[in-house]
Design an enzyme around this catalytic site. Structure first.
Site, short mmCIF file in Angstrom:
data_model
loop_
_atom_site.label_atom_id
_atom_site.label_comp_id
_atom_site.label_asym_id
_atom_site.label_seq_id
_atom_site.Cartn_x
_atom_site.Cartn_y
_atom_site.Cartn_z
N ASN A 44 0.88 -1.15 0.03
CA ASN A 44 -0.01 -0.06 -0.07
C ASN A 44 0.85 1.51 0.03
O ASN A 44 1.94 1.14 0.59
CB ASN A 44 -0.89 0.10 1.06
CG ASN A 44 -0.27 -0.28 2.63
OD1 ASN A 44 0.58 -0.94 2.76
ND2 ASN A 44 -1.14 0.34 3.40
N GLU A 46 0.35 5.21 0.58
CA GLU A 46 -0.50 6.27 1.06
C GLU A 46 -0.20 7.86 0.67
O GLU A 46 0.90 7.84 0.15
CB GLU A 46 -0.61 6.29 2.40
CG GLU A 46 -1.42 4.94 3.21
CD GLU A 46 -1.48 4.88 4.58
OE1 GLU A 46 -1.06 5.55 5.28
OE2 GLU A 46 -2.13 3.70 5.01
N GLU A 57 -3.09 -4.57 -3.20
CA GLU A 57 -3.39 -5.54 -4.46
C GLU A 57 -3.34 -4.88 -5.64
O GLU A 57 -3.15 -5.48 -6.53
CB GLU A 57 -4.90 -6.09 -3.94
CG GLU A 57 -5.20 -6.52 -2.55
CD GLU A 57 -5.39 -5.96 -1.45
OE1 GLU A 57 -4.64 -4.74 -1.24
OE2 GLU A 57 -6.04 -6.32 -0.52
N CYS A 89 -10.27 -4.77 -0.14
CA CYS A 89 -11.42 -3.98 0.14
C CYS A 89 -12.09 -3.99 -1.21
O CYS A 89 -11.75 -4.83 -2.09
CB CYS A 89 -10.80 -2.55 0.03
SG CYS A 89 -10.23 -1.86 -1.50
N CYS A 92 -10.67 -3.20 -4.60
CA CYS A 92 -9.75 -4.42 -5.02
C CYS A 92 -10.22 -5.63 -5.48
O CYS A 92 -9.69 -6.34 -6.41
CB CYS A 92 -8.55 -4.68 -3.97
SG CYS A 92 -7.54 -3.28 -3.64
N1 THU Z 1 -5.42 -1.43 2.29
C1 THU Z 1 -4.74 -2.32 1.55
O1 THU Z 1 -3.73 -2.14 0.96
N2 THU Z 1 -5.49 -3.30 0.97
C2 THU Z 1 -6.66 -3.71 1.33
O2 THU Z 1 -7.47 -4.35 0.92
C3 THU Z 1 -7.41 -2.86 2.53
C4 THU Z 1 -6.57 -1.80 3.02
C5 THU Z 1 -4.63 -0.30 3.18
C6 THU Z 1 -5.01 0.97 2.67
C7 THU Z 1 -4.55 1.86 3.66
O3 THU Z 1 -3.35 2.25 3.31
C8 THU Z 1 -4.55 0.95 4.90
O4 THU Z 1 -4.25 -0.42 4.58
C9 THU Z 1 -5.60 1.18 6.00
O5 THU Z 1 -6.69 1.11 5.43
#
Ligand code: THU
Length: 134
Positions: A44, A46, A57, A89, A92
């Protein structure tokens, strides 16, 4: 294809170490494996403008696209050191559906609460997704 789920999960764990998540402190790593046997990692990423965050993902799938992958997704492993059973999520799930071998055959690999590997199908977590008619 016989897929080593333990190895795929370890690749996702390794990817989670690269995470850029200073706002949530919730690192996530993913590793996606295609019919070709090729694997691609993602983490991830941000942003100060929170809504621009890219999930692990989708980063892994984008990584596959830019490397020229054209086969379909067999499985994806997802890992967060902050939470067992780190499910993808909604956005994804839609991305996975776009490139999946099939909803039934494409597997989601997670580390469960008891540290065992949990295998779900995309169909289980994303039934009736949107697709254009063939
Ligand atoms: N996040 C992911 O990378 N994948 C997911 O399927 C769920 C959430 C990340 C996004 C954010 O940077 C952190 O998790 C908290 O939501």
């Amino acid at each position: 294809m016989a897929i080593d789920y333990t190895e795929l999960l370890n690749d996702a764990k390794e990817a989670s170490k690269k995470s850029y998540s200073p706002y949530s402190n919730f690192p996530v790593g993913a590793c996606v494996i295609y019919e070709s046997g090729n694997k691609y990692q993602g983490c991830n990423v941000e942003n100060a403008s929170y809504g621009l965050t890219l999930c692990a993902e989708r980063n892994a799938i984008s990584n596959a696209i830019i490397k020229g992958e054209t086969s379909k997704i067999e499985a994806i492993a997802i890992y967060s050191p902050r939470q067992k059973r780190c499910l993808p999520c909604g956005a994804c799930r839609q991305w996975l559906s776009e490139f999946a071998k099939s909803e039934e055959e494409t597997k989601i690999i997670l580390e469960d609460v008891n540290n065992k590997i949990l295998v779900l199908s995309l169909e289980e977590i994303f039934p009736h997704g949107f697709k254009f008619d063939e």
